[in-house]
Design a protein around this motif. Structure first.
Motif, mmCIF file in Angstrom:
data_model
loop_
_atom_site.group_PDB
_atom_site.id
_atom_site.type_symbol
_atom_site.label_atom_id
_atom_site.label_comp_id
_atom_site.label_asym_id
_atom_site.label_seq_id
_atom_site.Cartn_x
_atom_site.Cartn_y
_atom_site.Cartn_z
ATOM 1 N N PRO A 119 -7.771 6.529 3.512
ATOM 2 C CA PRO A 119 -8.107 7.122 2.294
ATOM 3 C C PRO A 119 -7.046 7.911 1.700
ATOM 4 C CG PRO A 119 -9.291 7.707 4.186
ATOM 5 C CD PRO A 119 -8.454 7.007 4.770
ATOM 6 N N GLY A 120 -5.786 7.949 2.342
ATOM 7 C CA GLY A 120 -4.609 8.654 1.715
ATOM 8 C C GLY A 120 -3.668 7.645 0.843
ATOM 9 N N ARG A 163 3.001 13.544 3.246
ATOM 10 C CA ARG A 163 3.245 12.632 4.641
ATOM 11 C C ARG A 163 2.290 12.916 5.653
ATOM 12 N NH1 ARG A 163 8.904 10.423 4.464
ATOM 13 N NH2 ARG A 163 9.523 11.301 2.521
ATOM 14 N N GLY A 164 1.849 11.896 6.431
ATOM 15 C CA GLY A 164 1.287 12.185 7.655
ATOM 16 C C GLY A 164 -0.197 11.800 7.708
ATOM 17 N N SER A 165 -0.639 11.086 6.626
ATOM 18 C CA SER A 165 -2.073 10.684 6.570
ATOM 19 C C SER A 165 -2.240 9.536 7.736
ATOM 20 C CB SER A 165 -2.636 10.452 5.316
ATOM 21 O OG SER A 165 -1.872 9.440 4.576
ATOM 22 N N MET A 193 1.018 -1.147 -0.036
ATOM 23 C CA MET A 193 0.171 0.394 -0.138
ATOM 24 C C MET A 193 1.080 1.147 0.038
ATOM 25 S SD MET A 193 -3.282 -0.836 2.420
ATOM 26 C CE MET A 193 -4.306 0.070 1.731
ATOM 27 N N ALA A 194 0.630 2.096 -0.877
ATOM 28 C CA ALA A 194 1.637 3.418 -0.999
ATOM 29 C C ALA A 194 0.381 4.716 -0.938
ATOM 30 C CB ALA A 194 2.067 3.305 -2.387
ATOM 31 N N THR A 195 1.254 5.564 -0.700
ATOM 32 C CA THR A 195 0.656 6.993 -0.461
ATOM 33 C C THR A 195 0.451 7.291 -1.773
ATOM 34 O OG1 THR A 195 1.954 7.478 1.419
ATOM 35 C CG2 THR A 195 0.954 9.401 0.480
#
Ligand code: AMP
Length: 429
Positions: free
Chosen positions: A406-407, A343-345, A332-334
């Motif tokens: 969701p991110g 970053r940070g989700s 799973m990737a951003t």
């Protein structure tokens, strides 16, 4: 034993997971680690490439074995520094890590020792590189010589594209890694990753694994560090394994020893299965990421004695047992990866996953205020075991569907070729 793992990605989480399960491991650290690794090891706030700090930490904590995950510190000489300080370390010396750190070194070694690989030439200036491209035509492959985080390779479909890649290298796109350019003959066939544990003189093949580099379903879109993997690799038959060992891996191990830089650690060969037989595309000098996240769950033997035997030059009569089950991991990737991303989700739902059903390896996370936050491009690797690749795939995606993020995104078709093969649909192509 007191063991330190160096790195902070999914590969290092899988290594920590396997090492922590060893009865030989009394205490485990990881530098720098991540939010998931913290469940297996004490995370140390030291960067993987801070060689002085890692040596100092290992010395202060009387570490018995350091296991180095990423290529950067290997090429920079971390193992040499640790061994000089009297600390046992798993991984190649800087001289041996040049197999990955310099594509030109690797190609010259192959040429000197008759190891099958594509034709090539090395250049430090654009004009002769362009002349070589003009002589050979496209498709042709242009590579920055040094470490470029997987981004230094252009498979050029036209002479103009190849020339542009040469110019980009010499213009500094890849920094010092592009000061030299290697241009290669374009090879066709199926690609295969091959892993062996090496002790300087002997090599022990590991289970096969196949990764998916492209970001999109159907292996489309730009390349990434790897969006998923599965093991075993159906194309790696026992006969092919023997052929790769005899024509590529063992000749390389002997060549490195003969040239005064014996290789110890994991030798990861990227191969092209051409009509003329397997040919070497590249060497990596460490476990693949995410291949490590399927190899470790399939390893039935204790990994610690294997790492020690490789370091000690004692693999001659060593054997490893593998679980018969297939393993499959989905990364799973951003959102935005492999382009720019934030970053940070926050990532929710991780507690809803039963570890008996799937293992969530963290690749780029940090913990804050009791939450797990995304802290990189590739963020999680969710691995499941099954009787078949199809079953492992179903279990991995069932676990993924419980993750509330969701991110982030993942591919929905990891393992598709192997699953098609299992259904009897030929090679699945
Ligand atoms: P490398 O990092 O050298 O393995 O290159 C990355 C990818 O580029 C490989 O996985 C192949 O898909 C492709 N590639 C590299 N070298 C060649 C080659 N000589 N011929 C065809 N494709 C190549």
């Amino acid at each position: 034993m007191r063991i330190l793992v160096v790195g902070g990605g999914g590969r290092e989480h899988a290594l920590c997971w396997a090492i922590a399960a060893s009865p030989l491991c009394d205490r485990l650290w990881c530098a720098p680690g991540n939010a998931g690794i913290a469940a297996e090891a004490e995370c140390v706030p030291v960067a993987a490439d801070d060689i002085d700090a890692i040596v100092a930490f290992a010395r202060a904590e009387k570490v018995d074995l350091v296991v180095v995950g990423p290529e950067g510190p290997l090429v920079a000489g971390l193992v040499d520094r640790l061994e000089a300080a009297g600390i046992a370390a798993f991984g190649p010396s800087a001289a041996a890590a040049a197999l990955e750190g310099s594509k030109g070194f690797m190609k010259d070694l192959c040429a000197r020792h008759g190891i099958p690989t594509g034709g090539y030439a090395r250049f430090r200036e654009a004009a002769p590189a362009r002349a070589w491209i003009a002589r050979h035509g496209a498709p042709i492959v242009v590579k920055a010589d040094g470490l470029a985080a997987g981004k230094g390779v252009t498979v050029a479909q036209s002479v103009a594209e190849a020339n542009a890649a040469v110019d980009a290298c010499f213009a500094g796109t890849f920094g010092a890694a592009g000061a030299e350019v290697v241009i290669e003959e374009f090879l066709t066939g199926e690609e295969l990753s091959f892993f062996a544990l090496v002790d300087g003189a002997n090599a022990l093949p590991l289970a096969g694994a196949q990764d998916h580099k492209a970001v999109g379903d159907g292996d489309t879109g730009p390349n990434t560090g790897g969006m998923g993997a599965y093991s075993p690799a159906p194309s790696l038959t026992p006969a092919l394994q023997k052929q790769v060992m005899e024509t590529i891996v063992l000749p390389t191990v002997r060549a490195m020893a003969a040239e005064g830089c014996p290789f110890k650690g994991v030798l990861y060969a990227g191969l092209m299965l051409t009509a003329e037989g397997p040919k070497l595309l590249e060497y990596n000098v460490r476990f693949g990421d995410p291949e490590c996240q399927v190899l470790m769950p399939r390893l039935a033997s204790d990994i610690v004695p294997a790492l020690m035997a490789a370091r000690d030059g004692a693999l001659a009569n060593f054997d490893l047992r593998w679980r018969p089950e297939a393993a499959l991991t989905v990364v799973m990737a951003t959102n935005g990866y492999p382009g720019s991303y934030g970053r940070g989700s926050a990532i929710g739902g991780l507690d809803a996953i039963d570890p008996g059903e799937a293992i969530v390896f963290h690749a780029g996370t940090r913990a804050a205020d009791g939450k797990v936050l995304a802290d990189g491009g590739r963020v999680l690797a969710v691995t499941a075991l099954g009787k078949t690749v199809a079953q492992a795939q179903a279990k991995a995606y069932a676990a993924i569907d419980r993750i509330d993020w969701p991110g982030g995104f993942c591919r929905r078709d990891i393992g598709w070729r192997a699953v098609a093969r299992e259904r009897g649909e030929g090679s699945g192509r």
